[in-house]
Design a protein around this motif. Structure first.
Motif, PDB file in Angstrom:
ATOM      1  N   ALA A   1       0.777  -1.121  -0.062  1.00  0.00           N
ATOM      2  CA  ALA A   1       0.154   0.116  -0.063  1.00  0.00           C
ATOM      3  C   ALA A   1       0.980   1.257   0.104  1.00  0.00           C
ATOM      4  O   ALA A   1       1.854   1.252   0.558  1.00  0.00           O
ATOM      5  N   GLY A   2       0.286   2.203  -0.640  1.00  0.00           N
ATOM      6  CA  GLY A   2       1.401   3.606  -0.533  1.00  0.00           C
ATOM      7  C   GLY A   2       2.075   3.530  -1.751  1.00  0.00           C
ATOM      8  O   GLY A   2       2.780   4.613  -2.036  1.00  0.00           O
ATOM      9  N   THR A   3       2.452   2.531  -2.598  1.00  0.00           N
ATOM     10  CA  THR A   3       3.274   2.654  -3.783  1.00  0.00           C
ATOM     11  C   THR A   3       2.790   3.328  -4.957  1.00  0.00           C
ATOM     12  O   THR A   3       1.474   3.266  -4.759  1.00  0.00           O
ATOM     13  N   LEU A   4       3.444   3.695  -5.844  1.00  0.00           N
ATOM     14  CA  LEU A   4       2.810   4.210  -6.863  1.00  0.00           C
ATOM     15  C   LEU A   4       2.159   3.348  -7.740  1.00  0.00           C
ATOM     16  O   LEU A   4       0.996   3.571  -8.284  1.00  0.00           O
ATOM     17  N   GLU A   5       2.285   1.773  -7.646  1.00  0.00           N
ATOM     18  CA  GLU A   5       1.508   0.891  -8.514  1.00  0.00           C
ATOM     19  C   GLU A   5       0.331   0.764  -7.726  1.00  0.00           C
ATOM     20  O   GLU A   5      -0.721   0.590  -8.444  1.00  0.00           O
ATOM     21  N   ALA A   6       0.421   0.747  -6.367  1.00  0.00           N
ATOM     22  CA  ALA A   6      -0.918   0.734  -5.502  1.00  0.00           C
ATOM     23  C   ALA A   6      -1.859   1.870  -5.783  1.00  0.00           C
ATOM     24  O   ALA A   6      -2.944   1.660  -6.179  1.00  0.00           O
ATOM     25  N   ARG A   7      -1.207   3.057  -6.023  1.00  0.00           N
ATOM     26  CA  ARG A   7      -2.278   4.232  -6.209  1.00  0.00           C
ATOM     27  C   ARG A   7      -2.574   4.198  -7.847  1.00  0.00           C
ATOM     28  O   ARG A   7      -3.612   4.714  -8.040  1.00  0.00           O
ATOM     29  N   LEU A   8      -1.916   3.635  -8.625  1.00  0.00           N
ATOM     30  CA  LEU A   8      -2.235   3.549  -9.970  1.00  0.00           C
ATOM     31  C   LEU A   8      -3.326   2.700  -9.974  1.00  0.00           C
ATOM     32  O   LEU A   8      -4.378   2.925 -10.815  1.00  0.00           O
ATOM     33  N   ALA A   9      -3.486   1.399  -9.340  1.00  0.00           N
ATOM     34  CA  ALA A   9      -4.537   0.649  -9.424  1.00  0.00           C
ATOM     35  C   ALA A   9      -5.656   1.329  -8.566  1.00  0.00           C
ATOM     36  O   ALA A   9      -7.016   1.051  -9.295  1.00  0.00           O
ATOM     37  N   GLU A  10      -5.502   2.184  -7.572  1.00  0.00           N
ATOM     38  CA  GLU A  10      -6.717   2.750  -6.944  1.00  0.00           C
ATOM     39  C   GLU A  10      -7.222   3.882  -8.023  1.00  0.00           C
ATOM     40  O   GLU A  10      -8.581   4.008  -7.881  1.00  0.00           O
ATOM     41  N   ARG A  11      -6.512   4.832  -8.640  1.00  0.00           N
ATOM     42  CA  ARG A  11      -7.048   5.527  -9.738  1.00  0.00           C
ATOM     43  C   ARG A  11      -7.853   4.909 -10.755  1.00  0.00           C
ATOM     44  O   ARG A  11      -8.882   5.081 -11.248  1.00  0.00           O
ATOM     45  N   TYR A  12      -7.308   3.773 -11.380  1.00  0.00           N
ATOM     46  CA  TYR A  12      -7.887   3.012 -12.194  1.00  0.00           C
ATOM     47  C   TYR A  12      -9.460   2.434 -11.817  1.00  0.00           C
ATOM     48  O   TYR A  12     -10.379   2.580 -12.285  1.00  0.00           O
ATOM     49  N   LEU A  13      -9.370   1.827 -10.483  1.00  0.00           N
ATOM     50  CA  LEU A  13     -10.537   1.313  -9.911  1.00  0.00           C
ATOM     51  C   LEU A  13     -11.550   2.433  -9.875  1.00  0.00           C
ATOM     52  O   LEU A  13     -12.851   2.180  -9.607  1.00  0.00           O
ATOM     53  N   SER A  14     -11.196   3.670  -9.409  1.00  0.00           N
ATOM     54  CA  SER A  14     -12.062   4.736  -9.055  1.00  0.00           C
ATOM     55  C   SER A  14     -12.842   5.190 -10.473  1.00  0.00           C
ATOM     56  O   SER A  14     -13.842   5.311 -10.456  1.00  0.00           O
ATOM     57  N   ALA A  15     -11.999   5.393 -11.710  1.00  0.00           N
ATOM     58  CA  ALA A  15     -12.422   5.742 -12.944  1.00  0.00           C
ATOM     59  C   ALA A  15     -13.528   4.523 -13.422  1.00  0.00           C
ATOM     60  O   ALA A  15     -14.328   4.818 -14.041  1.00  0.00           O
ATOM     61  N   LEU A  16     -13.102   3.240 -13.061  1.00  0.00           N
ATOM     62  CA  LEU A  16     -14.033   2.011 -13.481  1.00  0.00           C
ATOM     63  C   LEU A  16     -15.380   1.992 -12.756  1.00  0.00           C
ATOM     64  O   LEU A  16     -16.225   1.655 -13.520  1.00  0.00           O
ATOM     65  N   GLY A  17     -15.003   2.297 -11.353  1.00  0.00           N
ATOM     66  CA  GLY A  17     -16.374   2.318 -10.723  1.00  0.00           C
ATOM     67  C   GLY A  17     -17.179   3.274 -11.121  1.00  0.00           C
ATOM     68  O   GLY A  17     -18.636   3.168 -10.994  1.00  0.00           O
ATOM     69  N   VAL A  18     -16.963   4.547 -11.513  1.00  0.00           N
ATOM     70  CA  VAL A  18     -17.846   5.416 -12.120  1.00  0.00           C
ATOM     71  C   VAL A  18     -18.428   4.815 -13.514  1.00  0.00           C
ATOM     72  O   VAL A  18     -19.625   5.350 -13.496  1.00  0.00           O
ATOM     73  N   ALA A  19     -17.608   4.620 -14.103  1.00  0.00           N
ATOM     74  CA  ALA A  19     -18.107   4.318 -15.480  1.00  0.00           C
ATOM     75  C   ALA A  19     -19.093   3.041 -15.328  1.00  0.00           C
ATOM     76  O   ALA A  19     -20.071   2.927 -16.147  1.00  0.00           O
ATOM     77  N   ASP A  20     -18.735   2.170 -14.540  1.00  0.00           N
ATOM     78  CA  ASP A  20     -19.656   0.910 -14.177  1.00  0.00           C
ATOM     79  C   ASP A  20     -20.990   1.152 -13.764  1.00  0.00           C
ATOM     80  O   ASP A  20     -21.930   0.625 -14.094  1.00  0.00           O
ATOM     81  N   ALA A  21     -21.004   2.431 -12.823  1.00  0.00           N
ATOM     82  CA  ALA A  21     -22.107   2.875 -12.274  1.00  0.00           C
ATOM     83  C   ALA A  21     -22.908   3.709 -13.165  1.00  0.00           C
ATOM     84  O   ALA A  21     -24.146   4.294 -12.795  1.00  0.00           O
ATOM     85  N   GLY A  22     -22.518   4.154 -14.305  1.00  0.00           N
ATOM     86  CA  GLY A  22     -22.992   4.971 -15.259  1.00  0.00           C
ATOM     87  C   GLY A  22     -23.199   6.392 -14.662  1.00  0.00           C
ATOM     88  O   GLY A  22     -23.668   7.409 -15.346  1.00  0.00           O
ATOM     89  N   GLY A  23     -22.012   6.803 -14.138  1.00  0.00           N
ATOM     90  CA  GLY A  23     -21.716   7.969 -13.691  1.00  0.00           C
ATOM     91  C   GLY A  23     -20.875   8.850 -14.916  1.00  0.00           C
ATOM     92  O   GLY A  23     -20.559   8.176 -15.907  1.00  0.00           O
ATOM     93  N   ARG A  24     -20.507  10.084 -14.623  1.00  0.00           N
ATOM     94  CA  ARG A  24     -19.778  10.636 -15.720  1.00  0.00           C
ATOM     95  C   ARG A  24     -18.141  10.430 -15.308  1.00  0.00           C
ATOM     96  O   ARG A  24     -17.538  10.939 -14.568  1.00  0.00           O
ATOM     97  N   ALA A  25     -17.942   9.656 -16.279  1.00  0.00           N
ATOM     98  CA  ALA A  25     -16.279   9.090 -16.415  1.00  0.00           C
ATOM     99  C   ALA A  25     -15.296  10.198 -16.923  1.00  0.00           C
ATOM    100  O   ALA A  25     -15.988  11.377 -17.351  1.00  0.00           O
ATOM    101  N   PRO A  26     -14.270  10.144 -16.543  1.00  0.00           N
ATOM    102  CA  PRO A  26     -13.095  10.916 -16.955  1.00  0.00           C
ATOM    103  C   PRO A  26     -13.267  10.926 -18.619  1.00  0.00           C
ATOM    104  O   PRO A  26     -13.696  10.134 -19.117  1.00  0.00           O
ATOM    105  N   GLU A  27     -13.070  12.310 -18.949  1.00  0.00           N
ATOM    106  CA  GLU A  27     -13.052  12.327 -20.375  1.00  0.00           C
ATOM    107  C   GLU A  27     -12.240  11.306 -21.360  1.00  0.00           C
ATOM    108  O   GLU A  27     -12.861  10.988 -22.415  1.00  0.00           O
ATOM    109  N   CYS A  28     -11.217  10.862 -20.895  1.00  0.00           N
ATOM    110  CA  CYS A  28     -10.465  10.006 -21.630  1.00  0.00           C
ATOM    111  C   CYS A  28     -11.375   8.582 -21.774  1.00  0.00           C
ATOM    112  O   CYS A  28     -10.750   7.746 -22.731  1.00  0.00           O
ATOM    113  N   ARG A  29     -12.022   8.315 -20.759  1.00  0.00           N
ATOM    114  CA  ARG A  29     -12.846   7.120 -20.886  1.00  0.00           C
ATOM    115  C   ARG A  29     -14.104   6.943 -21.403  1.00  0.00           C
ATOM    116  O   ARG A  29     -14.914   6.096 -21.609  1.00  0.00           O
TER     117      ARG A  29
END
Length: 209
Positions: free
Chosen positions: A42-70
């Motif tokens: 936890a706290g590594t760049l790799e872990a935070r990369l996974a967290e950022r991905y999961l956050s964006a994924l969750g928004v898209a999966d829930a039908g929310g407003r995803a980041p523009e790149c997605r």
């Protein structure tokens, strides 16, 4: 769950989802999961990369407003003219150009350090992304017989470079870090970087059949 303070468990990447077979977002997720290490401190760049991905994924999966790149991935996720390799590379570009940039900033803020202190971790993340790109090409790229028919796909895939995307992500992270005391400018830069990544994603999702 007892390890949650020590490790970011990639198993969360495999949480149940409702993606039907061939769903473009699911195509990238399945490949991303396949190269995820068993445990990441936890706290590594790799872990935070996974967290950022999961956050964006969750928004898209829930039908929310995803980041523009997605948003192109959401728009074209079931388009029959877009091949799986395109979905995977488009997802990878969003992961690098958006998630990785913000993950570098997250890590620097958490550790109160300069981006230069993360260069080693950035290279290790780059190795993981390289494995991801290799798997995409090995498993999702059509064979030679199909490519003789789908030459536009060959051209499209060959125009994208993981190395260039990583270099651009590092440069963007450096700029964003320099803007940390100017929140309005930092937000504007983040939005413009996201929009630029979205243009590349949309190009990669050009229907080829």
């Amino acid at each position: 769950m007892a390890q949650i303070e020590q490790f970011a468990e990639p198993a969360v990447l495999a949480r149940p989802h409702r993606w039907p077979p061939g769903d473009g977002i699911g195509v990238f997720h399945d490949v991303r999961l396949a190269v995820a290490p068993e445990a990441v401190p936890a706290g590594t760049l790799e872990a935070r990369l996974a967290e950022r991905y999961l956050s964006a994924l969750g928004v898209a999966d829930a039908g929310g407003r995803a980041p523009e790149c997605r948003r192109p991935l959401v728009q074209y996720r079931c388009h029959t003219g877009v091949r799986p390799v395109q979905f995977a590379l488009a997802g990878l570009h969003a992961h690098v150009a958006h998630d990785l940039v913000l993950a570098v900033e997250d890590t620097c803020r958490a550790r109160d350090c300069e981006p230069a202190a993360l260069e080693g971790e950035f290279e290790r993340v780059g190795d993981l992304l390289g494995l991801l790109e290799e798997r995409i090409h090995d498993e999702l790229m059509p064979g030679p017989d199909l490519l003789r028919i789908a030459d536009p796909l060959t051209h499209l895939v060959s125009t994208w470079s993981l190395e260039r995307a990583r270099e651009a992500a590092w440069s963007a992270a450096l700029v964003l870090w320099q803007l940390r005391e100017l929140p309005a400018l930092a937000e504007e830069f983040t939005q413009r970087n996201d929009a630029g990544a979205g243009l590349v994603v949309r190009f990669l999702l050009t229907p080829c059949r």
